[in-house]
Write an enzyme that holds these catalytic residues in place. Sequence first.
Site, PDB file in Angstrom:
ATOM      1  N   PRO A 129      40.278  51.574  35.839  1.00 45.22           N
ATOM      2  CA  PRO A 129      40.344  52.657  36.832  1.00 45.22           C
ATOM      3  C   PRO A 129      40.285  52.072  38.237  1.00 45.22           C
ATOM      4  CG  PRO A 129      38.181  52.591  35.789  1.00 45.22           C
ATOM      5  CD  PRO A 129      39.056  51.621  35.038  1.00 45.22           C
ATOM      6  N   ASP A 130      40.989  52.702  39.166  1.00 47.17           N
ATOM      7  CA  ASP A 130      40.917  52.273  40.574  1.00 47.17           C
ATOM      8  C   ASP A 130      39.852  53.140  41.237  1.00 47.17           C
ATOM      9  OD1 ASP A 130      41.323  52.014  43.391  1.00 47.17           O
ATOM     10  OD2 ASP A 130      43.257  51.081  42.946  1.00 47.17           O
ATOM     11  N   ILE A 131      38.729  52.530  41.558  1.00 51.69           N
ATOM     12  CA  ILE A 131      37.579  53.300  42.060  1.00 51.69           C
ATOM     13  C   ILE A 131      37.874  53.853  43.450  1.00 51.69           C
ATOM     14  CG2 ILE A 131      35.121  53.144  42.654  1.00 51.69           C
ATOM     15  CD1 ILE A 131      35.047  50.852  40.473  1.00 51.69           C
ATOM     16  N   PHE A 170      38.871  47.819  51.113  1.00 53.56           N
ATOM     17  CA  PHE A 170      39.121  46.454  51.586  1.00 53.56           C
ATOM     18  C   PHE A 170      40.464  46.001  51.060  1.00 53.56           C
ATOM     19  CE2 PHE A 170      35.504  44.359  53.682  1.00 53.56           C
ATOM     20  CZ  PHE A 170      34.666  45.452  53.765  1.00 53.56           C
ATOM     21  N   ASN A 197      36.244  37.201  38.647  1.00 58.06           N
ATOM     22  CA  ASN A 197      36.906  36.631  39.826  1.00 58.06           C
ATOM     23  C   ASN A 197      35.858  35.973  40.717  1.00 58.06           C
ATOM     24  OD1 ASN A 197      35.902  38.665  41.798  1.00 58.06           O
ATOM     25  ND2 ASN A 197      37.034  40.042  40.445  1.00 58.06           N
ATOM     26  N   LYS A 244      32.211  36.702  18.410  1.00 57.65           N
ATOM     27  CA  LYS A 244      32.826  35.631  19.187  1.00 57.65           C
ATOM     28  C   LYS A 244      34.126  35.174  18.513  1.00 57.65           C
ATOM     29  CE  LYS A 244      32.023  31.007  20.847  1.00 57.65           C
ATOM     30  NZ  LYS A 244      31.280  29.773  20.674  1.00 57.65           N
ATOM     31  N   ASP A 303      41.472  44.253  38.028  1.00 55.39           N
ATOM     32  CA  ASP A 303      42.551  45.227  37.836  1.00 55.39           C
ATOM     33  C   ASP A 303      42.754  45.560  36.360  1.00 55.39           C
ATOM     34  OD1 ASP A 303      43.285  45.698  40.500  1.00 55.39           O
ATOM     35  OD2 ASP A 303      44.241  43.721  40.593  1.00 55.39           O
ATOM     36  N   LYS A 310      48.616  49.695  51.699  1.00 51.69           N
ATOM     37  CA  LYS A 310      47.520  49.966  50.747  1.00 51.69           C
ATOM     38  C   LYS A 310      46.716  51.182  51.175  1.00 51.69           C
ATOM     39  CE  LYS A 310      45.924  46.510  48.596  1.00 51.69           C
ATOM     40  NZ  LYS A 310      45.332  45.182  48.402  1.00 51.69           N
ATOM     41  N   LYS A 336      46.380  54.122  48.469  1.00 47.70           N
ATOM     42  CA  LYS A 336      45.073  54.441  47.873  1.00 47.70           C
ATOM     43  C   LYS A 336      44.537  55.782  48.369  1.00 47.70           C
ATOM     44  CE  LYS A 336      44.063  50.125  46.153  1.00 47.70           C
ATOM     45  NZ  LYS A 336      43.311  49.654  45.019  1.00 47.70           N
TER      46      LYS A 336
HETATM   47  O1  C5P Z   1      44.449  46.985  44.944  1.00 45.64           O
HETATM   48  P1  C5P Z   1      43.491  46.065  45.555  1.00 45.64           P
HETATM   49  O2  C5P Z   1      42.558  45.442  44.550  1.00 45.64           O
HETATM   50  O3  C5P Z   1      44.054  45.008  46.443  1.00 45.64           O
HETATM   51  O4  C5P Z   1      42.630  47.002  46.517  1.00 45.64           O
HETATM   52  C1  C5P Z   1      41.474  46.575  47.112  1.00 45.64           C
HETATM   53  C2  C5P Z   1      40.579  47.738  47.396  1.00 45.64           C
HETATM   54  O5  C5P Z   1      40.545  48.626  46.299  1.00 45.64           O
HETATM   55  C3  C5P Z   1      39.148  47.303  47.591  1.00 45.64           C
HETATM   56  O6  C5P Z   1      38.537  48.210  48.480  1.00 45.64           O
HETATM   57  C4  C5P Z   1      38.554  47.433  46.201  1.00 45.64           C
HETATM   58  O7  C5P Z   1      37.162  47.621  46.238  1.00 45.64           O
HETATM   59  C5  C5P Z   1      39.265  48.651  45.677  1.00 45.64           C
HETATM   60  N1  C5P Z   1      39.512  48.675  44.241  1.00 45.64           N
HETATM   61  C6  C5P Z   1      38.809  49.557  43.461  1.00 45.64           C
HETATM   62  N2  C5P Z   1      39.056  49.626  42.120  1.00 45.64           N
HETATM   63  C7  C5P Z   1      39.982  48.838  41.549  1.00 45.64           C
HETATM   64  C8  C5P Z   1      40.696  47.931  42.336  1.00 45.64           C
HETATM   65  C9  C5P Z   1      40.425  47.871  43.672  1.00 45.64           C
HETATM   66  O8  C5P Z   1      37.934  50.270  43.983  1.00 45.64           O
HETATM   67  N3  C5P Z   1      40.210  48.923  40.248  1.00 45.64           N
END
Ligand code: C5P
Length: 414
Positions: A314-316, A334, A218, A296, A286, A348, A352
Site C-alpha cells: 500500500p502507498d501510505i 518526501f 533498504n 526458512k 514498494d 510526484k 500522490k
Molecule cells: O513513490 P516514492 O517511494 O518515491 O514516494 C516517496 C514518498 O511516498 C515518501 O513520502 C514516502 O514516505 C511515501 N511512500 C509511502 N508509502 C509507500 C511508498 C512511498 O508512504 N508505499
Amino acid sequence: MAESILSGRRVLLIIGGGIAAYKSLELIRRLRERGASVRAIMTAAAHEFVTPLSVSSLSGDKVYADLFDLTDEAEMGHIELSRDADLLVVAPATADLMAKMAHGIAGDLASTALLATDKKVLIAPAMNVRMWTHRATQRNFETLLADGVDFVGPNEGDMACGEYGPGRMAEPAEILAAIEAHFAALAFPGGGPLKGKRVLITSGPTHEPIDPVRYLANRSSGKQGYAIAQAMARLGAETVLVSGPTNLPSPPGVTMTRVETAREMLSACEAALPADIAICAAAVADWRVASDAEQKLKKQPGEQAPALMLVENPDILATLSHLTTNRPRLVIGFAAETEKVIEHAVAKRQRKGCDWIVANDVSPATGVMGGDLNTVHLITREGQEDWPLLPKQAVAERLARRIADHFSTAKAAE
Ligand code: C5P
C-alpha cells in the site's frame, strides 16, 4: 529564528570518572555541531578514562579541573564557570558525584561548580547496576529530583562490568535530545506555535519478510523522520511517530509506534488519525513477497535459486492524501531522487495527491542516505523553495518552523 535551538547556548559539561566518559566526547561534538559552546570540567577520576587533550580538542576550550589552580581562578573562577553557562550537564554522573550533589558537598571543582550554580542541571547517571539500585543512591536520586535536577537515563542493558541492568549512561543522542528539550521549553513557555496540533510522522525503512529469518529492506536510517518528530514536538505539536526498524532511540515527548512492514505501518497510521498534519518520511518498501515462507527456505544442492514473486505494498502517503474523511489538513511527502530531482518531485506531488513534497537528491555521491546532511527543495502548490545544505536536524527544524508559519498564515486569512 536560528536554525538550531542550541545555537549560541553555553553548556558547562561536567565529566565524572566512569567508563561512559568516552561517550561525552561524542556529546561535545554533537553539541558544537548544533551551534552550542561547550566548556568542560573533568573530575580527577575522569582523567583516568579520557584525556583532557581529547576533551579540549573537541570543545575548543581549555579543560577545567583544579579548584585551586590560580591561573584558572584568574581566568575563570568556579563561580564564574557556572554563572557563565546556560545549562550544566553532568555526564557521566557517577554515584559519587550524585552523592556530593545531594548533600551539598563541594570538595573539588566539579562539585563546587554544581553547588555554586543557580542554573538548571541535567544529569546522566552511569554506574554499576548494584550501585544504582543501592538505597543510598536511590535516596540521592529522590533528593536530586526534589531539588529540581533533571535526569536522562540511566538505561538498562549490558554493562562494561559484565552485568546487566539499569545503570548504563544514556546515549549521546538521548542526552542531546534532553538538552534540546530543555532549551525548547525555555523558548516556548506557553507551549509553542504548534500547540493544539496533532501530527503523524512515518519514518525509517520497512522490513518485508521472505521467510522467518530473511527480509527485503533498504538503507533508510530514519534519522530525518526522527529529527522531524523531535522538532515538531518541540514546537508544541502532539506528535505520533510510526517507525519501521531503526537503531534510533525514541525522541522525548513523542508517542512511538514501532512496526516492521508497510502494511503494519499503514494500519498504525490509520489508528493514529485524526491528525492535523501527516509527514511521510518513511522509505516504505514498494513491494513485498507475495507469500512469505513459514519455514526458512533451504538451499538444496543442485536446485535452482528460488524466484521471489513480489506484489505491491500500500502507498501510505497516497492513501492519507486521498482520504475522504479524516484527511489531515496538511499532508507532506518526501521524494528521494537520484536524477531530475525537481521534475520528478513536482510530478510526484500531483500523483500522490499530497500538499507539499520535500525533495532531495540521494544519488550515492551526496552521502545523504544514512548520512547526517541533506539538501532539500520544498515543493508546494505555489512553487519551489531551495534550501541550503543543512544537517538533517536543521532541515527538520526548518520544516517544523515552515509548517508553524503555514498554519499561522492560514489562521490569519480565516
Ligand atoms: O513513490 P516514492 O517511494 O518515491 O514516494 C516517496 C514518498 O511516498 C515518501 O513520502 C514516502 O514516505 C511515501 N511512500 C509511502 N508509502 C509507500 C511508498 C512511498 O508512504 N508505499
